[in-house]
Design a protein around this motif. Structure first.
Motif, PDB file in Angstrom:
ATOM      1  N   GLU A 233       0.816  -1.215   0.000  1.00 45.29           N
ATOM      2  CA  GLU A 233       0.000   0.000   0.000  1.00 45.29           C
ATOM      3  C   GLU A 233       0.848   1.264   0.000  1.00 45.29           C
ATOM      4  O   GLU A 233       1.832   1.380   0.721  1.00 45.29           O
ATOM      5  CB  GLU A 233      -0.902   0.023   1.237  1.00 45.29           C
ATOM      6  N   ASN A 234       0.429   2.216  -0.847  1.00 47.84           N
ATOM      7  CA  ASN A 234       0.979   3.579  -0.872  1.00 47.84           C
ATOM      8  C   ASN A 234       2.453   3.635  -1.275  1.00 47.84           C
ATOM      9  O   ASN A 234       3.117   4.642  -1.055  1.00 47.84           O
ATOM     10  CB  ASN A 234       0.789   4.263   0.488  1.00 47.84           C
ATOM     11  N   THR A 235       2.957   2.591  -1.874  1.00 47.78           N
ATOM     12  CA  THR A 235       4.328   2.627  -2.388  1.00 47.78           C
ATOM     13  C   THR A 235       4.371   3.459  -3.667  1.00 47.78           C
ATOM     14  O   THR A 235       3.481   3.366  -4.514  1.00 47.78           O
ATOM     15  CB  THR A 235       4.845   1.199  -2.625  1.00 47.78           C
ATOM     16  N   LYS A 236       5.420   4.266  -3.818  1.00 47.07           N
ATOM     17  CA  LYS A 236       5.543   5.184  -4.954  1.00 47.07           C
ATOM     18  C   LYS A 236       6.778   4.810  -5.773  1.00 47.07           C
ATOM     19  O   LYS A 236       7.911   4.847  -5.269  1.00 47.07           O
ATOM     20  CB  LYS A 236       5.657   6.636  -4.468  1.00 47.07           C
ATOM     21  N   ILE A 237       6.551   4.480  -7.026  1.00 45.01           N
ATOM     22  CA  ILE A 237       7.602   4.013  -7.927  1.00 45.01           C
ATOM     23  C   ILE A 237       7.766   5.038  -9.042  1.00 45.01           C
ATOM     24  O   ILE A 237       6.798   5.389  -9.716  1.00 45.01           O
ATOM     25  CB  ILE A 237       7.241   2.626  -8.491  1.00 45.01           C
ATOM     26  N   ASP A 238       8.975   5.497  -9.232  1.00 51.02           N
ATOM     27  CA  ASP A 238       9.289   6.543 -10.210  1.00 51.02           C
ATOM     28  C   ASP A 238       9.303   5.964 -11.632  1.00 51.02           C
ATOM     29  O   ASP A 238       9.046   4.775 -11.849  1.00 51.02           O
ATOM     30  CB  ASP A 238      10.661   7.132  -9.860  1.00 51.02           C
ATOM     31  N   ASN A 239       9.635   6.816 -12.604  1.00 48.05           N
ATOM     32  CA  ASN A 239       9.746   6.386 -13.992  1.00 48.05           C
ATOM     33  C   ASN A 239      10.939   5.446 -14.184  1.00 48.05           C
ATOM     34  O   ASN A 239      11.948   5.534 -13.481  1.00 48.05           O
ATOM     35  CB  ASN A 239       9.937   7.593 -14.914  1.00 48.05           C
ATOM     36  N   LEU A 240      10.806   4.542 -15.170  1.00 45.83           N
ATOM     37  CA  LEU A 240      11.918   3.694 -15.609  1.00 45.83           C
ATOM     38  C   LEU A 240      12.503   2.864 -14.476  1.00 45.83           C
ATOM     39  O   LEU A 240      13.721   2.729 -14.322  1.00 45.83           O
ATOM     40  CB  LEU A 240      13.004   4.546 -16.273  1.00 45.83           C
ATOM     41  N   VAL A 241      11.632   2.267 -13.691  1.00 47.58           N
ATOM     42  CA  VAL A 241      12.031   1.353 -12.626  1.00 47.58           C
ATOM     43  C   VAL A 241      11.695  -0.075 -13.063  1.00 47.58           C
ATOM     44  O   VAL A 241      10.686  -0.318 -13.719  1.00 47.58           O
ATOM     45  CB  VAL A 241      11.309   1.699 -11.308  1.00 47.58           C
ATOM     46  N   MET A 242      12.550  -1.022 -12.707  1.00 44.09           N
ATOM     47  CA  MET A 242      12.338  -2.439 -13.028  1.00 44.09           C
ATOM     48  C   MET A 242      12.225  -3.251 -11.753  1.00 44.09           C
ATOM     49  O   MET A 242      13.117  -3.190 -10.894  1.00 44.09           O
ATOM     50  CB  MET A 242      13.519  -2.944 -13.863  1.00 44.09           C
ATOM     51  N   ILE A 243      11.126  -4.006 -11.613  1.00 45.33           N
ATOM     52  CA  ILE A 243      10.928  -4.889 -10.460  1.00 45.33           C
ATOM     53  C   ILE A 243      10.709  -6.303 -10.987  1.00 45.33           C
ATOM     54  O   ILE A 243       9.778  -6.563 -11.750  1.00 45.33           O
ATOM     55  CB  ILE A 243       9.733  -4.439  -9.606  1.00 45.33           C
ATOM     56  N   GLY A 244      11.591  -7.218 -10.594  1.00 48.34           N
ATOM     57  CA  GLY A 244      11.572  -8.578 -11.115  1.00 48.34           C
ATOM     58  C   GLY A 244      10.522  -9.457 -10.458  1.00 48.34           C
ATOM     59  O   GLY A 244       9.830  -9.076  -9.506  1.00 48.34           O
ATOM     60  N   HIS A 245      10.432 -10.668 -10.970  1.00 42.87           N
ATOM     61  CA  HIS A 245       9.389 -11.597 -10.507  1.00 42.87           C
ATOM     62  C   HIS A 245       9.603 -12.031  -9.052  1.00 42.87           C
ATOM     63  O   HIS A 245      10.710 -12.079  -8.548  1.00 42.87           O
ATOM     64  CB  HIS A 245       9.294 -12.817 -11.429  1.00 42.87           C
ATOM     65  N   ASN A 246       8.477 -12.305  -8.398  1.00 45.45           N
ATOM     66  CA  ASN A 246       8.427 -12.820  -7.025  1.00 45.45           C
ATOM     67  C   ASN A 246       8.870 -11.823  -5.961  1.00 45.45           C
ATOM     68  O   ASN A 246       9.042 -12.195  -4.797  1.00 45.45           O
ATOM     69  CB  ASN A 246       9.293 -14.082  -6.860  1.00 45.45           C
ATOM     70  N   CYS A 247       9.065 -10.558  -6.323  1.00 42.23           N
ATOM     71  CA  CYS A 247       9.424  -9.568  -5.308  1.00 42.23           C
ATOM     72  C   CYS A 247       8.220  -9.255  -4.426  1.00 42.23           C
ATOM     73  O   CYS A 247       7.078  -9.231  -4.892  1.00 42.23           O
ATOM     74  CB  CYS A 247       9.927  -8.282  -5.959  1.00 42.23           C
ATOM     75  N   VAL A 248       8.496  -9.001  -3.169  1.00 44.06           N
ATOM     76  CA  VAL A 248       7.474  -8.539  -2.226  1.00 44.06           C
ATOM     77  C   VAL A 248       7.970  -7.208  -1.668  1.00 44.06           C
ATOM     78  O   VAL A 248       8.945  -7.165  -0.910  1.00 44.06           O
ATOM     79  CB  VAL A 248       7.219  -9.549  -1.100  1.00 44.06           C
TER      80      VAL A 248
END
Length: 335
Positions: A233-248
């Motif tokens: 909840e309420n997490t803020k992700i900027d432009n051009l960010v990469m988050i891989g599989h299975n991340c929590v």
């Protein structure tokens, strides 16, 4: 079992003998047992096929409840006596072939009537929006032009979806913002070595974006390999960010542009990432930690600590080493 909103059962069931004939491998025992799905060792049940590809997980093999395990020959004696076994020199690749046999991702064969997907007339779909079968969109949500939402996706209320976004294999909460060009639910990067070259590992999980999440323009969040990729909840992700599989990723996390998070990373609440920070796979970052801009994280970070540098270290240690190195370089230059 993969979520039926996103994956269809391609084959009802196979005997272990039939499976081994299709994927390659030698049946050690249990050839007449019926199997119908795949799962990891720790989560597998009475109809599932699991695999062991690394000695590090040998303890999980002894405790698995899988109907069948694909494994290298050295591990046969460690498997439960009641488990059917297929021996393979490329166990992970054989399991990937099994997953492809049983589970097919649903595809966008035809768009549906937008009225069938929305709660009421407060939902706005701009020109060119494409919706797959089973999509549901909550009250007050706006979807930008040329956005494509794949089969089964659920989107909550009062969301703002930008133009040219693609969403698949995802469950999205209320008040979520996805800016232009965001990619949610693409297949994570996974490949297994085999005698014919790398084999893609099917990605059978989902992406879950909880309430109030923001995802910047052209950022990518991969779906899980089997478990889910979760953004709190309420997490803020900027432009051009990469988050891989299975991340929590926890709640109230801030990620600046060009941050890269490898697969199976766990991030606690209230963590901050500076721009161009990178995190290796299977890392844990504790609650309230801070990762400095450009840092390369290759080890777990305890709660509340600030790390910087490459490889990343606690801030004071990193600064002392940088100062010492600068002094040594200056001394050599004078001499």
């Amino acid at each position: 079992m993969p979520d039926p909103r996103f994956f269809q059962q391609a084959v009802d069931a196979l005997s272990v003998d039939e499976l081994a004939a299709r994927i390659g491998g030698e049946v050690v025992r249990g050839g007449d047992r019926s199997v119908s799905a795949v799962a990891p060792l720790a989560a597998a049940g009475a109809a599932d096929v699991a695999f062991l590809g690394d000695k590090r997980f040998i303890a999980s093999l002894a405790e698995t409840r899988a109907a069948c395990v694909i494994l290298p020959e050295f591990a046969v004696e460690r498997a439960p006596a009641e488990t059917a076994l297929i021996v393979s020199r490329e166990a992970q690749a054989a399991w990937a072939r099994t997953a492809l046999l049983f589970h097919h991702p649903l595809t966008l064969d035809a768009a549906i009537d937008p009225a069938a997907a929305t709660e009421d007339d407060t939902v706005v779909l701009e020109p060119g929006v494409v919706l797959g079968q089973g999509v549901r969109i909550g009250r007050g949500t706006r979807v930008g032009a040329n956005t494509v939402i794949g089969p089964g996706v659920q989107i909550g209320r009062d969301c703002q979806i930008g133009s040219n976004v693609t969403i698949g294999f995802a469950l999205i909460g209320d008040r979520v913002r996805l800016y232009a060009g965001a990619r949610i639910g693409e297949a994570g990067f996974g490949a297994a070595g085999s005698s014919i070259g790398p084999v893609d590992i099917p990605q059978l999980g989902r992406v879950i974006l909880q309430d109030g999440v923001t995802v910047g323009a052209n950022s990518c969040i991969d779906r899980g390999a089997y478990d889910d990729t979760v953004i709190g909840e309420n997490t803020k992700i900027d432009n051009l960010v990469m988050i891989g599989h299975n991340c929590v990723i926890g709640r109230n996390v801030l990620m600046a542009a060009h941050t890269g998070i490898s697969g199976s990373v766990t991030v606690g609440d209230n963590v901050m990432f500076g721009g161009r920070a990178g995190v290796g796979d299977h890392i844990s970052i504790g609650t309230g930690a801070r990762v400095a801009a450009g840092a390369g994280v290759l080890a777990d970070i305890p709660p509340g600590e600030t790390w910087s540098g490459y490889p990343a270290k606690p801030l004071r240690q990193s600064l002392r080493e940088a100062i010492w190195l600068a002094k040594q370089a200056a001394g050599k230059a004078r001499s």
